[in-house]
Design a protein around this motif. Structure first.
Motif, PDB file in Angstrom:
ATOM      1  N   ARG A  92      41.539  31.744  31.779  1.00  0.00           N
ATOM      2  CA  ARG A  92      42.464  31.810  32.906  1.00  0.00           C
ATOM      3  C   ARG A  92      43.825  32.349  32.463  1.00  0.00           C
TER       4      ARG A  92
ATOM      5  N   ASP B 288      43.645  36.122  32.360  1.00  0.00           N
ATOM      6  CA  ASP B 288      43.725  36.731  33.692  1.00  0.00           C
ATOM      7  C   ASP B 288      45.141  36.665  34.253  1.00  0.00           C
ATOM      8  N   ARG B 289      45.843  35.605  33.926  1.00  0.00           N
ATOM      9  CA  ARG B 289      47.186  35.413  34.481  1.00  0.00           C
ATOM     10  C   ARG B 289      48.225  36.253  33.760  1.00  0.00           C
TER      11      ARG B 289
ATOM     12  N   SER C 112      41.526  44.887  41.070  1.00  0.00           N
ATOM     13  CA  SER C 112      40.369  44.177  41.608  1.00  0.00           C
ATOM     14  C   SER C 112      39.690  45.004  42.674  1.00  0.00           C
TER      15      SER C 112
ATOM     16  N   THR D 149      39.258  36.757  45.487  1.00  0.00           N
ATOM     17  CA  THR D 149      39.850  36.676  44.169  1.00  0.00           C
ATOM     18  C   THR D 149      40.703  35.423  44.065  1.00  0.00           C
ATOM     19  N   SER D 150      41.215  35.198  42.883  1.00  0.00           N
ATOM     20  CA  SER D 150      41.953  33.959  42.639  1.00  0.00           C
ATOM     21  C   SER D 150      43.190  33.867  43.519  1.00  0.00           C
TER      22      SER D 150
ATOM     23  N   GLU E  37      39.096  26.965  40.254  1.00  0.00           N
ATOM     24  CA  GLU E  37      38.838  28.379  39.967  1.00  0.00           C
ATOM     25  C   GLU E  37      37.504  28.560  39.253  1.00  0.00           C
TER      26      GLU E  37
ATOM     27  N   LEU F 144      34.260  30.720  40.731  1.00  0.00           N
ATOM     28  CA  LEU F 144      33.524  31.764  40.022  1.00  0.00           C
ATOM     29  C   LEU F 144      32.024  31.499  40.037  1.00  0.00           C
TER      30      LEU F 144
ATOM     31  N   VAL G 199      31.792  39.276  38.684  1.00  0.00           N
ATOM     32  CA  VAL G 199      33.039  38.743  39.236  1.00  0.00           C
ATOM     33  C   VAL G 199      34.058  39.872  39.349  1.00  0.00           C
TER      34      VAL G 199
ATOM     35  N   SER H 237      39.785  40.928  38.153  1.00  0.00           N
ATOM     36  CA  SER H 237      40.885  39.979  37.953  1.00  0.00           C
ATOM     37  C   SER H 237      40.416  38.650  37.380  1.00  0.00           C
ATOM     38  N   ASP H 238      39.095  38.410  37.366  1.00  0.00           N
ATOM     39  CA  ASP H 238      38.560  37.128  36.906  1.00  0.00           C
ATOM     40  C   ASP H 238      37.678  37.249  35.663  1.00  0.00           C
TER      41      ASP H 238
ATOM     42  N   ALA I 215      38.607  34.707  32.835  1.00  0.00           N
ATOM     43  CA  ALA I 215      38.153  33.342  33.096  1.00  0.00           C
ATOM     44  C   ALA I 215      36.646  33.228  32.881  1.00  0.00           C
TER      45      ALA I 215
END
Length: 414
Positions: free
Chosen positions: A76, A79-80, A200, A209-210, A220, A224, A347, A350-351, A354
Protein backbone atom coordinates in the motif's frame (compact mmCIF):
# COMPACT_ATOMS: atom_id res chain seq x y z
CA UNK A 1 14.45 11.72 -15.55
CA UNK A 2 11.07 11.24 -17.22
CA UNK A 3 8.46 10.19 -14.66
CA UNK A 4 6.02 8.77 -17.18
CA UNK A 5 8.40 6.59 -19.12
CA UNK A 6 6.00 3.68 -19.19
CA UNK A 7 3.56 5.73 -21.27
CA UNK A 8 6.09 7.25 -23.65
CA UNK A 9 7.14 5.26 -26.70
CA UNK A 10 10.10 7.40 -27.84
CA UNK A 11 13.53 5.85 -28.19
CA UNK A 12 14.89 7.95 -25.31
CA UNK A 13 12.14 6.83 -22.96
CA UNK A 14 12.68 3.19 -23.94
CA UNK A 15 16.38 3.51 -23.17
CA UNK A 16 15.54 5.18 -19.87
CA UNK A 17 13.10 2.42 -19.00
CA UNK A 18 15.68 -0.24 -19.89
CA UNK A 19 18.27 1.51 -17.70
CA UNK A 20 15.89 1.69 -14.73
CA UNK A 21 15.03 -2.00 -15.09
CA UNK A 22 18.72 -2.96 -15.12
CA UNK A 23 19.35 -0.81 -12.04
CA UNK A 24 16.43 -2.57 -10.33
CA UNK A 25 18.03 -5.95 -11.06
CA UNK A 26 21.28 -4.66 -9.54
CA UNK A 27 19.47 -3.36 -6.46
CA UNK A 28 17.84 -6.73 -5.86
CA UNK A 29 21.20 -8.49 -6.19
CA UNK A 30 22.65 -6.10 -3.57
CA UNK A 31 19.71 -6.60 -1.22
CA UNK A 32 19.80 -10.41 -1.41
CA UNK A 33 23.60 -10.55 -1.15
CA UNK A 34 23.46 -8.50 2.06
CA UNK A 35 20.77 -10.74 3.55
CA UNK A 36 22.57 -13.99 2.71
CA UNK A 37 25.90 -12.57 3.90
CA UNK A 38 24.62 -13.27 7.42
CA UNK A 39 23.52 -16.83 6.82
CA UNK A 40 26.96 -18.34 7.38
CA UNK A 41 27.70 -16.34 10.54
CA UNK A 42 24.39 -15.58 12.24
CA UNK A 43 24.08 -18.99 13.98
CA UNK A 44 27.52 -18.45 15.53
CA UNK A 45 26.48 -15.01 16.81
CA UNK A 46 23.34 -16.52 18.33
CA UNK A 47 25.42 -19.20 20.04
CA UNK A 48 27.96 -16.62 21.23
CA UNK A 49 25.20 -14.60 22.92
CA UNK A 50 23.91 -17.71 24.68
CA UNK A 51 20.59 -18.16 22.88
CA UNK A 52 19.43 -21.79 22.87
CA UNK A 53 17.55 -23.65 20.12
CA UNK A 54 14.12 -22.72 21.47
CA UNK A 55 15.11 -19.06 21.67
CA UNK A 56 16.46 -19.18 18.13
CA UNK A 57 13.10 -20.57 17.02
CA UNK A 58 11.31 -17.66 18.71
CA UNK A 59 13.68 -15.24 16.97
CA UNK A 60 12.89 -16.71 13.56
CA UNK A 61 9.16 -16.77 14.29
CA UNK A 62 9.20 -13.09 15.20
CA UNK A 63 10.99 -12.35 11.92
CA UNK A 64 8.33 -14.26 9.98
CA UNK A 65 5.43 -12.56 11.76
CA UNK A 66 6.88 -9.09 11.22
CA UNK A 67 7.41 -9.81 7.52
CA UNK A 68 3.89 -11.22 7.26
CA UNK A 69 2.36 -8.12 8.83
CA UNK A 70 4.55 -5.69 6.92
CA UNK A 71 4.08 -7.04 3.39
CA UNK A 72 0.55 -5.67 2.71
CA UNK A 73 1.43 -2.34 4.35
CA UNK A 74 4.57 -2.11 2.23
CA UNK A 75 2.50 -2.72 -0.91
CA UNK A 76 0.00 0.00 0.00
CA UNK A 77 2.92 2.34 0.74
CA UNK A 78 4.23 1.74 -2.77
CA UNK A 79 0.88 2.59 -4.35
CA UNK A 80 0.56 5.70 -2.22
CA UNK A 81 4.09 7.12 -2.51
CA UNK A 82 5.64 5.27 -5.46
CA UNK A 83 7.94 2.29 -5.97
CA UNK A 84 11.06 4.43 -5.46
CA UNK A 85 9.86 5.46 -2.01
CA UNK A 86 9.04 1.83 -1.20
CA UNK A 87 12.48 0.56 -2.25
CA UNK A 88 14.10 3.39 -0.29
CA UNK A 89 12.07 2.39 2.78
CA UNK A 90 13.22 -1.21 2.35
CA UNK A 91 16.90 -0.26 2.17
CA UNK A 92 16.61 2.16 5.10
CA UNK A 93 14.90 -0.54 7.17
CA UNK A 94 17.64 -2.96 6.17
CA UNK A 95 20.30 -0.45 7.18
CA UNK A 96 18.74 -0.07 10.63
CA UNK A 97 18.39 -3.85 10.92
CA UNK A 98 22.08 -4.49 10.18
CA UNK A 99 23.16 -1.56 12.37
CA UNK A 100 21.27 -2.94 15.38
CA UNK A 101 22.58 -6.41 14.63
CA UNK A 102 26.16 -5.14 14.47
CA UNK A 103 25.88 -3.73 18.02
CA UNK A 104 23.97 -6.71 19.43
CA UNK A 105 25.96 -7.79 22.45
CA UNK A 106 23.01 -9.28 24.33
CA UNK A 107 19.90 -11.33 23.60
CA UNK A 108 17.46 -8.39 24.07
CA UNK A 109 19.34 -6.36 21.45
CA UNK A 110 19.24 -9.38 19.14
CA UNK A 111 15.45 -9.47 19.38
CA UNK A 112 15.24 -5.68 19.04
CA UNK A 113 17.19 -5.84 15.79
CA UNK A 114 14.32 -7.82 14.23
CA UNK A 115 11.83 -4.93 14.45
CA UNK A 116 13.02 -3.01 11.33
CA UNK A 117 12.54 -6.19 9.27
CA UNK A 118 8.81 -5.37 9.13
CA UNK A 119 9.59 -3.17 6.09
CA UNK A 120 12.54 -5.12 4.64
CA UNK A 121 11.00 -6.19 1.32
CA UNK A 122 13.64 -5.88 -1.37
CA UNK A 123 12.16 -8.49 -3.72
CA UNK A 124 8.58 -7.13 -3.61
CA UNK A 125 10.00 -3.61 -4.01
CA UNK A 126 11.89 -4.67 -7.14
CA UNK A 127 8.77 -6.44 -8.42
CA UNK A 128 6.81 -3.23 -7.98
CA UNK A 129 9.27 -1.26 -10.10
CA UNK A 130 9.29 -3.93 -12.81
CA UNK A 131 5.48 -4.14 -12.79
CA UNK A 132 5.14 -0.39 -13.21
CA UNK A 133 7.66 -0.30 -16.07
CA UNK A 134 6.44 -3.26 -18.14
CA UNK A 135 3.40 -3.99 -20.22
CA UNK A 136 1.28 -7.06 -19.35
CA UNK A 137 2.87 -9.08 -22.18
CA UNK A 138 6.40 -8.26 -20.98
CA UNK A 139 5.74 -8.71 -17.29
CA UNK A 140 6.17 -12.46 -16.84
CA UNK A 141 9.62 -12.54 -18.45
CA UNK A 142 10.80 -9.40 -16.63
CA UNK A 143 9.65 -10.73 -13.26
CA UNK A 144 11.34 -14.05 -14.03
CA UNK A 145 14.70 -12.35 -14.52
CA UNK A 146 14.52 -11.12 -10.94
CA UNK A 147 15.05 -14.75 -9.97
CA UNK A 148 18.44 -14.66 -11.69
CA UNK A 149 19.47 -11.71 -9.52
CA UNK A 150 18.08 -13.41 -6.43
CA UNK A 151 20.12 -16.53 -7.19
CA UNK A 152 23.30 -14.52 -7.71
CA UNK A 153 22.76 -12.92 -4.32
CA UNK A 154 22.22 -16.33 -2.71
CA UNK A 155 25.56 -17.50 -4.10
CA UNK A 156 27.63 -14.34 -3.53
CA UNK A 157 26.30 -13.48 -0.07
CA UNK A 158 27.40 -16.58 1.90
CA UNK A 159 30.72 -16.69 0.02
CA UNK A 160 31.76 -13.15 0.92
CA UNK A 161 30.17 -13.39 4.36
CA UNK A 162 32.32 -16.38 5.21
CA UNK A 163 35.48 -14.67 4.00
CA UNK A 164 34.73 -11.48 5.94
CA UNK A 165 33.93 -13.37 9.15
CA UNK A 166 37.10 -15.41 8.89
CA UNK A 167 39.41 -12.46 8.25
CA UNK A 168 37.78 -9.63 10.23
CA UNK A 169 35.51 -11.17 12.84
CA UNK A 170 31.93 -12.28 13.27
CA UNK A 171 30.45 -8.76 13.09
CA UNK A 172 32.18 -7.75 9.84
CA UNK A 173 29.50 -9.24 7.52
CA UNK A 174 26.93 -7.05 9.30
CA UNK A 175 29.01 -3.93 8.66
CA UNK A 176 29.32 -4.93 5.00
CA UNK A 177 25.56 -5.52 4.77
CA UNK A 178 24.95 -2.11 6.34
CA UNK A 179 27.15 -0.43 3.74
CA UNK A 180 25.47 -2.40 0.96
CA UNK A 181 22.02 -1.24 2.05
CA UNK A 182 23.15 2.38 2.27
CA UNK A 183 24.55 2.05 -1.25
CA UNK A 184 21.24 0.59 -2.39
CA UNK A 185 19.40 3.53 -0.86
CA UNK A 186 21.62 6.02 -2.71
CA UNK A 187 21.24 4.19 -6.04
CA UNK A 188 17.48 4.02 -5.60
CA UNK A 189 17.16 7.74 -4.99
CA UNK A 190 19.52 8.59 -7.84
CA UNK A 191 18.36 6.19 -10.55
CA UNK A 192 14.71 5.28 -9.98
CA UNK A 193 12.14 7.93 -11.05
CA UNK A 194 9.83 9.13 -8.30
CA UNK A 195 6.63 8.22 -10.16
CA UNK A 196 6.63 5.49 -12.79
CA UNK A 197 3.18 3.99 -12.23
CA UNK A 198 0.94 4.19 -15.33
CA UNK A 199 -2.45 5.79 -15.12
CA UNK A 200 -5.28 3.60 -13.87
CA UNK A 201 -7.40 1.98 -16.48
CA UNK A 202 -11.05 0.99 -16.35
CA UNK A 203 -10.37 -2.53 -15.23
CA UNK A 204 -13.40 -3.20 -13.12
CA UNK A 205 -15.77 -0.32 -12.47
CA UNK A 206 -17.75 -2.41 -10.00
CA UNK A 207 -14.81 -2.55 -7.63
CA UNK A 208 -13.17 0.73 -8.58
CA UNK A 209 -9.82 2.05 -7.53
CA UNK A 210 -8.64 2.89 -4.06
CA UNK A 211 -10.57 5.62 -2.27
CA UNK A 212 -8.29 5.63 0.78
CA UNK A 213 -4.90 7.25 1.22
CA UNK A 214 -4.11 5.24 4.34
CA UNK A 215 -1.50 2.51 4.05
CA UNK A 216 -3.06 0.68 7.02
CA UNK A 217 -6.57 0.27 5.60
CA UNK A 218 -7.56 -3.42 5.80
CA UNK A 219 -10.64 -2.74 3.67
CA UNK A 220 -8.35 -2.12 0.71
CA UNK A 221 -7.13 -5.71 0.88
CA UNK A 222 -10.74 -6.92 0.96
CA UNK A 223 -11.52 -4.71 -2.03
CA UNK A 224 -8.69 -6.20 -4.08
CA UNK A 225 -9.87 -9.71 -3.32
CA UNK A 226 -13.22 -8.88 -4.92
CA UNK A 227 -11.74 -8.33 -8.37
CA UNK A 228 -12.46 -11.14 -10.87
CA UNK A 229 -9.86 -13.95 -10.73
CA UNK A 230 -7.93 -12.45 -7.78
CA UNK A 231 -9.35 -14.65 -5.03
CA UNK A 232 -9.07 -17.99 -6.91
CA UNK A 233 -5.58 -17.26 -8.25
CA UNK A 234 -4.32 -16.10 -4.86
CA UNK A 235 -5.81 -19.20 -3.24
CA UNK A 236 -3.99 -21.38 -5.78
CA UNK A 237 -0.77 -19.46 -5.10
CA UNK A 238 -0.97 -20.06 -1.35
CA UNK A 239 -2.25 -23.63 -1.20
CA UNK A 240 -0.04 -25.07 -3.95
CA UNK A 241 3.25 -24.07 -2.28
CA UNK A 242 2.37 -25.04 1.30
CA UNK A 243 3.46 -28.73 1.12
CA UNK A 244 6.81 -27.91 -0.51
CA UNK A 245 7.22 -24.92 1.79
CA UNK A 246 6.81 -27.15 4.85
CA UNK A 247 9.40 -29.53 3.39
CA UNK A 248 11.95 -26.77 2.72
CA UNK A 249 11.51 -25.31 6.21
CA UNK A 250 12.26 -28.74 7.66
CA UNK A 251 15.09 -29.52 5.23
CA UNK A 252 17.95 -28.83 7.70
CA UNK A 253 16.46 -31.45 10.02
CA UNK A 254 15.62 -33.82 7.16
CA UNK A 255 19.16 -33.58 5.77
CA UNK A 256 20.56 -34.77 9.11
CA UNK A 257 17.99 -37.38 10.15
CA UNK A 258 16.89 -38.83 6.80
CA UNK A 259 19.82 -38.12 4.47
CA UNK A 260 22.60 -38.43 7.08
CA UNK A 261 24.34 -35.26 5.89
CA UNK A 262 26.69 -32.91 7.66
CA UNK A 263 26.38 -29.14 7.66
CA UNK A 264 28.73 -28.72 4.71
CA UNK A 265 26.91 -31.26 2.53
CA UNK A 266 23.54 -29.68 3.37
CA UNK A 267 24.95 -26.31 2.34
CA UNK A 268 26.08 -27.73 -1.00
CA UNK A 269 22.61 -29.12 -1.66
CA UNK A 270 20.98 -25.78 -0.88
CA UNK A 271 23.46 -24.01 -3.17
CA UNK A 272 22.57 -26.50 -5.92
CA UNK A 273 18.90 -25.75 -5.28
CA UNK A 274 19.63 -22.01 -5.54
CA UNK A 275 21.48 -22.40 -8.85
CA UNK A 276 18.57 -24.38 -10.29
CA UNK A 277 16.16 -21.69 -9.18
CA UNK A 278 18.34 -19.01 -10.74
CA UNK A 279 18.48 -20.78 -14.11
CA UNK A 280 14.78 -21.69 -14.18
CA UNK A 281 13.52 -18.26 -13.16
CA UNK A 282 16.08 -16.23 -15.06
CA UNK A 283 16.11 -18.16 -18.33
CA UNK A 284 13.49 -20.88 -18.71
CA UNK A 285 10.45 -19.00 -17.41
CA UNK A 286 11.21 -16.03 -19.65
CA UNK A 287 11.27 -18.29 -22.72
CA UNK A 288 8.04 -20.00 -21.70
CA UNK A 289 6.17 -16.73 -21.13
CA UNK A 290 6.99 -15.67 -24.70
CA UNK A 291 5.33 -18.78 -26.14
CA UNK A 292 2.51 -19.77 -23.79
CA UNK A 293 -0.31 -18.06 -21.93
CA UNK A 294 -0.30 -17.53 -18.20
CA UNK A 295 -3.18 -19.98 -17.85
CA UNK A 296 -1.31 -22.74 -19.65
CA UNK A 297 1.83 -22.24 -17.56
CA UNK A 298 -0.23 -22.18 -14.38
CA UNK A 299 -1.78 -25.52 -15.29
CA UNK A 300 1.58 -27.04 -16.20
CA UNK A 301 3.26 -25.90 -12.97
CA UNK A 302 0.49 -27.37 -10.79
CA UNK A 303 0.56 -30.61 -12.80
CA UNK A 304 4.34 -30.92 -12.42
CA UNK A 305 4.09 -30.12 -8.70
CA UNK A 306 1.55 -32.91 -8.23
CA UNK A 307 3.69 -35.44 -10.14
CA UNK A 308 6.76 -34.36 -8.17
CA UNK A 309 4.86 -35.14 -4.98
CA UNK A 310 4.86 -38.85 -5.82
CA UNK A 311 8.61 -38.76 -6.43
CA UNK A 312 9.13 -36.95 -3.11
CA UNK A 313 7.13 -39.61 -1.29
CA UNK A 314 9.40 -42.35 -2.71
CA UNK A 315 12.81 -40.65 -2.28
CA UNK A 316 15.16 -42.07 0.34
CA UNK A 317 18.54 -40.45 -0.41
CA UNK A 318 19.88 -36.98 -1.10
CA UNK A 319 20.74 -38.15 -4.64
CA UNK A 320 17.05 -38.75 -5.23
CA UNK A 321 16.29 -35.25 -3.98
CA UNK A 322 18.85 -33.71 -6.33
CA UNK A 323 17.08 -35.36 -9.27
CA UNK A 324 13.63 -34.34 -8.03
CA UNK A 325 14.84 -30.78 -7.42
CA UNK A 326 14.70 -29.86 -11.12
CA UNK A 327 10.94 -30.39 -11.65
CA UNK A 328 10.31 -29.14 -8.13
CA UNK A 329 12.08 -25.84 -8.80
CA UNK A 330 10.33 -25.55 -12.17
CA UNK A 331 6.94 -25.93 -10.52
CA UNK A 332 7.68 -23.50 -7.69
CA UNK A 333 9.36 -20.84 -9.81
CA UNK A 334 6.86 -20.92 -12.64
CA UNK A 335 3.84 -20.91 -10.35
CA UNK A 336 5.19 -18.05 -8.27
CA UNK A 337 6.00 -15.82 -11.24
CA UNK A 338 2.85 -16.61 -13.22
CA UNK A 339 0.49 -16.05 -10.30
CA UNK A 340 2.19 -12.72 -9.53
CA UNK A 341 1.84 -11.76 -13.20
CA UNK A 342 -1.85 -12.75 -13.36
CA UNK A 343 -2.70 -10.97 -10.12
CA UNK A 344 -1.04 -7.69 -11.14
CA UNK A 345 -2.98 -7.80 -14.41
CA UNK A 346 -6.24 -8.47 -12.55
CA UNK A 347 -6.18 -5.19 -10.57
CA UNK A 348 -5.88 -1.55 -11.69
CA UNK A 349 -2.34 -0.20 -12.15
CA UNK A 350 -2.87 1.99 -9.08
CA UNK A 351 -3.19 -1.16 -6.93
CA UNK A 352 -0.39 -3.38 -8.24
CA UNK A 353 1.87 -2.51 -5.31
CA UNK A 354 -0.74 -3.56 -2.78
CA UNK A 355 -1.35 -6.77 -4.74
CA UNK A 356 2.36 -7.61 -4.80
CA UNK A 357 2.55 -6.83 -1.09
CA UNK A 358 -0.21 -9.35 -0.43
CA UNK A 359 1.60 -11.90 -2.63
CA UNK A 360 4.81 -11.29 -0.70
CA UNK A 361 3.09 -12.37 2.52
CA UNK A 362 2.99 -16.01 1.36
CA UNK A 363 6.62 -16.83 2.18
CA UNK A 364 6.54 -15.21 5.65
CA UNK A 365 3.36 -17.18 6.32
CA UNK A 366 5.18 -20.42 5.48
CA UNK A 367 8.16 -19.45 7.65
CA UNK A 368 5.79 -18.70 10.53
CA UNK A 369 3.59 -21.81 10.53
CA UNK A 370 5.96 -24.12 8.64
CA UNK A 371 8.16 -25.29 11.54
CA UNK A 372 5.12 -26.31 13.62
CA UNK A 373 3.15 -28.07 10.88
CA UNK A 374 6.22 -29.47 9.13
CA UNK A 375 7.62 -30.77 12.40
CA UNK A 376 4.32 -32.48 13.21
CA UNK A 377 4.15 -34.16 9.79
CA UNK A 378 7.77 -35.30 9.88
CA UNK A 379 7.69 -36.62 13.42
CA UNK A 380 4.39 -38.49 13.08
CA UNK A 381 4.30 -39.59 9.44
CA UNK A 382 7.89 -39.43 8.19
CA UNK A 383 9.51 -37.96 5.10
CA UNK A 384 6.95 -39.39 2.68
CA UNK A 385 4.16 -37.26 4.23
CA UNK A 386 5.43 -34.16 2.44
CA UNK A 387 5.33 -35.91 -0.93
CA UNK A 388 1.84 -37.37 -0.52
CA UNK A 389 0.51 -34.03 0.70
CA UNK A 390 2.09 -32.28 -2.28
CA UNK A 391 0.55 -34.82 -4.67
CA UNK A 392 -2.99 -34.62 -3.27
CA UNK A 393 -3.11 -30.83 -2.85
CA UNK A 394 -1.85 -30.04 -6.33
CA UNK A 395 -3.95 -32.77 -7.96
CA UNK A 396 -7.06 -31.13 -6.48
CA UNK A 397 -5.87 -27.73 -7.72
CA UNK A 398 -5.17 -29.19 -11.18
CA UNK A 399 -8.77 -30.43 -11.43
CA UNK A 400 -10.04 -27.08 -10.18
CA UNK A 401 -8.08 -25.12 -12.81
CA UNK A 402 -9.41 -27.37 -15.58
CA UNK A 403 -12.97 -26.61 -14.48
CA UNK A 404 -12.39 -22.88 -13.93
CA UNK A 405 -12.67 -20.01 -16.39
CA UNK A 406 -8.89 -19.44 -16.63
CA UNK A 407 -8.04 -19.27 -20.36
CA UNK A 408 -5.75 -22.13 -21.37
CA UNK A 409 -5.10 -21.20 -24.98
CA UNK A 410 -1.65 -22.63 -25.81
CA UNK A 411 -0.17 -20.11 -28.20
CA UNK A 412 0.50 -16.72 -26.74
CA UNK A 413 -1.05 -13.78 -28.53
CA UNK A 414 1.42 -11.28 -29.94
Amino acid sequence: MDEQIIEDSTDDSKRTRSFVIRITYLLLAIDVSCLFTLFATFPYLVRKLGLDTVGFGYLQTIFGILQLLGSPIFGRFSDRFGARAALTLSFLSGSLFYLLLSISTSVPLLFLSRIPSVFMHGLPGAQMVITDLTTPTERGEALGKLGLCFGLGMIAGPFFGGILATKFGIYSPMYAALMGNLLGCVLTRACIPSHIKPKSGSLSPANGTSKSNSVFNVNEIVRLMKFPDVRPIFTIKVISVLPTGFFMVMFPVISINSFDQGAAEAGYVMSYFGVLQMVVQGVLVGWLTRHYTDGTLLLWSVMVASATGIAMALMTTVFHFCIIALPLVFALATLGIITDSILTKAVPPSDTGAMLGICASVQPLIRTVGPTIGGFLYQNYGLSAFGYLNFVVNLVLFCYILKSNIPLKVKKER
